[in-house]
Design an enzyme around this catalytic site. Structure first.
Site, mmCIF file in Angstrom:
data_model
loop_
_atom_site.group_PDB
_atom_site.id
_atom_site.type_symbol
_atom_site.label_atom_id
_atom_site.label_comp_id
_atom_site.label_asym_id
_atom_site.label_seq_id
_atom_site.Cartn_x
_atom_site.Cartn_y
_atom_site.Cartn_z
ATOM 1 N N ASN A 79 45.886 3.616 27.923
ATOM 2 C CA ASN A 79 46.995 4.188 28.672
ATOM 3 C C ASN A 79 48.274 4.310 27.854
ATOM 4 O OD1 ASN A 79 45.428 2.134 30.821
ATOM 5 N ND2 ASN A 79 45.568 4.288 31.372
ATOM 6 N N ILE A 87 53.771 5.892 27.557
ATOM 7 C CA ILE A 87 53.030 5.016 28.451
ATOM 8 C C ILE A 87 52.665 5.754 29.726
ATOM 9 C CG2 ILE A 87 53.128 2.842 29.736
ATOM 10 C CD1 ILE A 87 55.550 2.182 27.767
ATOM 11 N N CYS A 88 51.413 5.555 30.182
ATOM 12 C CA CYS A 88 51.005 6.136 31.457
ATOM 13 C C CYS A 88 50.910 5.011 32.465
ATOM 14 C CB CYS A 88 49.650 6.817 31.295
ATOM 15 S SG CYS A 88 49.012 7.486 32.815
ATOM 16 N N LEU A 89 51.946 4.873 33.287
ATOM 17 C CA LEU A 89 51.958 3.803 34.280
ATOM 18 C C LEU A 89 52.679 4.335 35.508
ATOM 19 C CD1 LEU A 89 51.359 0.797 34.838
ATOM 20 C CD2 LEU A 89 53.601 0.248 33.926
ATOM 21 N N GLN A 122 46.100 7.967 28.847
ATOM 22 C CA GLN A 122 47.169 8.673 28.141
ATOM 23 C C GLN A 122 46.600 9.175 26.816
ATOM 24 O OE1 GLN A 122 50.588 9.034 28.901
ATOM 25 N NE2 GLN A 122 50.829 10.168 26.995
#
Lengths: 218, 547
Positions: A79, A87-89, A122
């Site tokens: 991610n 960052i993929c959050l 990501q």
């Protein structure tokens, strides 16, 4: 006082006073709206022992819009972009709530390291590596932690051969790289192609050697 | 020429334009008048609404206020059925995309789960205070209405968002997550203005409760955050937009910063688009197609055919032109071949057929004449050229329609220039003759009409390309030819030089021709649209939506 400034100052102060969480926030320059956060890699993960730094930019409409965060330290994680640190959050996007703080967000990043979400990646290549061979992925992530985040040396890699590095960074087997390098291709190209095709673990059986040679010839 | 249709009173004819403009400005009372913008029938001063022509579609422009009234009707309906207040009903409806039937069905099935999903109530809320499923919600909503007013606390406390310890005014939704009013206002403003979000959730992490409209509005008003009222306005606009996009009968006017909505129930289904062309105009007389985004007015062609034609043009035109001038087809398998050098002995890559490039006959009859062909009239060659010309014919046929289509499109693009030229001419006329400004308006009117007809003509070529051969097509092309001839005559008149001596005859001629052209245009539009309604048109290709 400006509500945003007051809030950010308080958050920085709170973080300083809190010794238990190991999370640090420091100023990058004179502005309180550009910060650097850092935290230790969580235990029992390939990131253990590493020290991870995060670039924090506080937008004008903070805390009503989420903070912008990205990793400064290179991280091998589905991610997190292995190139840019993006960052993929969810909480950094639509699930953001004004109640969340810099500290709680950094803690969330720490826990993201514990529980990758390869189905919402990501970095698609890293995610593929993760789903094909968890063991090999862990090894690579540990290696990245060691060389980029100052983690402890990986036992297996203590005997360092000079050319070992870039193969390990790409999460590949030396034998595979040597095999195609032996055909007369440049090492960096071989690594690039094998990484792109995810030539790892069980996947090796699925990819014909011809296919690789074809890619190498492109 | 125009003698069939007597429109003698010219003053009336020109006044009409101004009447239209004023009708368009009046947003409170949109009426059917607005529909007939482009026709001449309403030149007659008829006190009632002019009858709708068969090629026009029934539609109603709605101002934002009118759409809000529609919303309120739906909300009141639901609020009456469920016994909840209006803001709760509005949240439920928005959650279900304004699908009343589904909402009623689901709500009757499991009211609490729908309420939770819509952000009306919290999941845990149901149990503590009241028992029994139905009354909870009404008491719950009542409780919330009370809480929407700011509750001044006796002593200041710290807001968990801004950490301000001097705040006294705190607000919370029914979830009891309480924050200071300035944080609420800043949050609501940021959601509405920056994200364009009409559903504003509670600020607490993971809390899915949505702030009801009165809460949003009163918070903005009480905080002083929204002094110019623009956030409130934007909020209202977002709600209307959501309602319009959820409703297939409604469409927003696509023109920039136009706030009108058009209601056109008869064009709301996809299948209806095969029988009519829903060209509508909003209260500010912007014309657009209710069914597609291709062109603001692609009459007389229906949307699926217009779409097919444009796609073909985009894919094919340039390629087709090139193929036509640079290639020949293999006389056996019809693959297209470019000769890029060498002798005339061709071997098709695909079917291995060997032939002569010059006479197209099979090479076997050629012997050894490699560089010249003296066998042009041999039977094999003639047959092969026949087959070739057939395949060329289909290409030429396409180019025939395309070139005419493109020609009319091009002249539409040049219309600005023509306008300027005409305006100069009009000035000249005023100087050289005794005509007044109002009397030279016939030129402008003629230019406008010519342009309108060219738009129609353009699309008739798309239609004719796909029409199957037969009497119907011939009739269609007759109409097309008549209109085209009339338009060209009119254009020629407009180009003719001004001579003070003949100016009055010119004026008479142009005016007559304008009326005639308009009538021809109307005939074509009417006949085509009747044809669609009667399913009279037969296509030479499978068209989406047609059998």
């Amino acid at each position: 006082m400006d509500a945003r400034l007051r809030r950010v100052n308080k958050e920085i102060a709170d973080c300083k006073n809190d010794k238990s969480s190991n999370i640090k926030i420091e100023l990058v320059d004179a502005s309180p709206f550009h910060l650097k956060g850092s935290f230790p890699g969580p235990q029992d993960t390939p990131y253990e022992g590493g020290h991870f730094e995060v670039d924090i930019v506080i937008p004008d409409s903070y805390p009503f819009q989420p903070v912008k965060m990205k990793f400064i330290t290179k991280v091998y994680h589905p991610n997190i972009s292995s190139a840019s640190g993006a960052i993929c959050l969810d909480i950094l996007k639509d699930a953001w709530s004004p109640v969340l703080t810099l500290k709680s967000t950094l803690i969330s990043l720490q826990s993201l390291l514990c529980s990758p979400e390869p189905n919402d990646p990501q970095d698609a290549e890293v995610a593929k590596h993760y789903t094909t061979s968890k063991r090999s992925f862990d090894e690579t992530a540990r290696y990245w932690t060691q060389i980029y985040a100052g983690g402890p040396a990986v036992k297996k890699m203590e005997v360092k051969e000079p050319q070992k590095d870039e193969i390990a960074i790409a999460g590949l087997e030396k034998a595979h790289v040597d095999q195609f390098e032996g055909l007369g291709f440049e090492r960096s190209k071989v690594i690039d192609v094998l990484r792109r095709l995810n030539y790892r673990g069980a996947n090796v059986a699925n990819i014909a050697e011809d296919r690789i040679v074809e890619e190498l010839l492109k | 020429m125009s003698s069939d249709y007597e429109y003698s009173d010219e003053e009336d004819f020109y006044d009409d334009d101004e009447d239209m403009a004023s009708a368009g400005d009046d947003d409170s009372a949109p009426s059917d008048d607005d529909m007939d913008m482009d026709s001449f029938a309403d030149d007659f001063k008829v006190p009632q609404h002019p009858p709708r022509k068969s090629y026009e579609i029934e539609h109603e422009p709605l101002s934002q206020q009118a759409v809000e009234r529609l919303m309120t009707t739906d909300v009141d309906h639901i609020s009456g059925i469920f016994g909840v207040n209006e803001s709760t009903a509005a949240l439920l409806l928005r959650y279900m995309n304004w699908n009343k039937e589904r909402l009623i069905e689901k709500y009757m099935d499991n009211a609490s789960s729908v309420s939770v999903a819509a952000g009306v109530s919290t999941p845990s809320r149901a149990s503590p205070s009241v028992s029994g499923p139905a009354p909870i919600r009404s008491s719950g909503t009542r409780r919330r209405t009370i809480r929407q007013t700011p509750v001044p606390k006796a002593e200041p406390s710290v807001c968990p968002i801004c950490f301000d310890d001097s705040q006294t005014s705190f607000l919370a939704l029914s979830c009891d997550h309480s924050f200071c009013i300035s944080c609420w206002a800043a949050y609501i403003t940021s959601k509405i203005r920056e994200e364009g979000e009409h559903a504003v959730r509670c600020m607490a992490e993971g809390c899915a409760l949505v702030a009801p409209d009165p809460f949003v509005v009163s918070t903005l008003a009480n905080s002083g955050e929204d002094e110019d009222g623009r956030t409130r306005e934007r909020f209202q606009e977002l709600l209307v937009r959501h309602f319009v996009s959820a409703n297939p009968h409604l469409k927003y006017c696509p023109y920039p910063s136009c706030t009108y909505t058009v209601s056109c129930p008869s064009a709301s289904s996809r299948s209806s688009l095969t029988t009519m062309v829903p060209t509508v105009s909003c209260g500010a007389s912007h014309k657009f197609c209710f069914g597609c985004h291709i062109d603001s007015d692609h009459r007389p062609v229906v949307c699926p055919i217009a779409k097919m034609w444009l796609k073909k043009c985009r894919d094919d035109s340039e390629t087709a032109n090139w193929i036509k001038s640079n290639t020949k087809e293999c006389s056996k398998c019809q693959s297209t071949i470019e000769k890029n050098g060498g002798c005339n002995h061709m071997t098709c890559k695909k079917c291995k057929h060997e032939f002569c490039w010059v006479c197209m006959g099979p090479w076997s009859e050629h012997g050894t004449a490699w560089y010249s062909c003296n066998r042009y009239d041999e039977k094999g060659g003639v047959d092969a050229r026949d087959a070739q010309s057939k395949s060329r014919a289909s290409l030429e046929r396409y180019l025939h329609y395309y070139n005419r289509w493109a020609n009319h499109e091009q002249s539409a693009k040049l219309s600005v220039e023509l306008y300027n030229k005409t305006e100069k001419k009009m000035e000249e006329m005023q100087i050289t003759s005794s005509l007044t400004w109002i009397e030279v308006q016939f030129m402008k009117r003629a230019v406008e009409e010519a342009e309108r007809c060219r738009a129609t003509l353009k699309w008739t070529y798309a239609m004719a390309f796909y029409l199957d051969r037969g009497n119907e097509k011939e009739l269609f092309e007759d109409n097309q030819r008549d209109l085209e001839k009339a338009v060209e005559d009119l254009s020629e008149l407009l180009e003719s030089p001004i001579d003070p001596e003949t100016i009055s005859t010119l004026r008479q001629k142009v005016t007559d021709k304008t009326v005639y052209v308009a009538k021809r245009n109307e005939i074509l539009l009417k006949d085509t649209s009747d044809g669609f309604a009667e399913e009279r048109w037969k296509w030479n290709i499978a068209v989406e939506g047609f059998d």
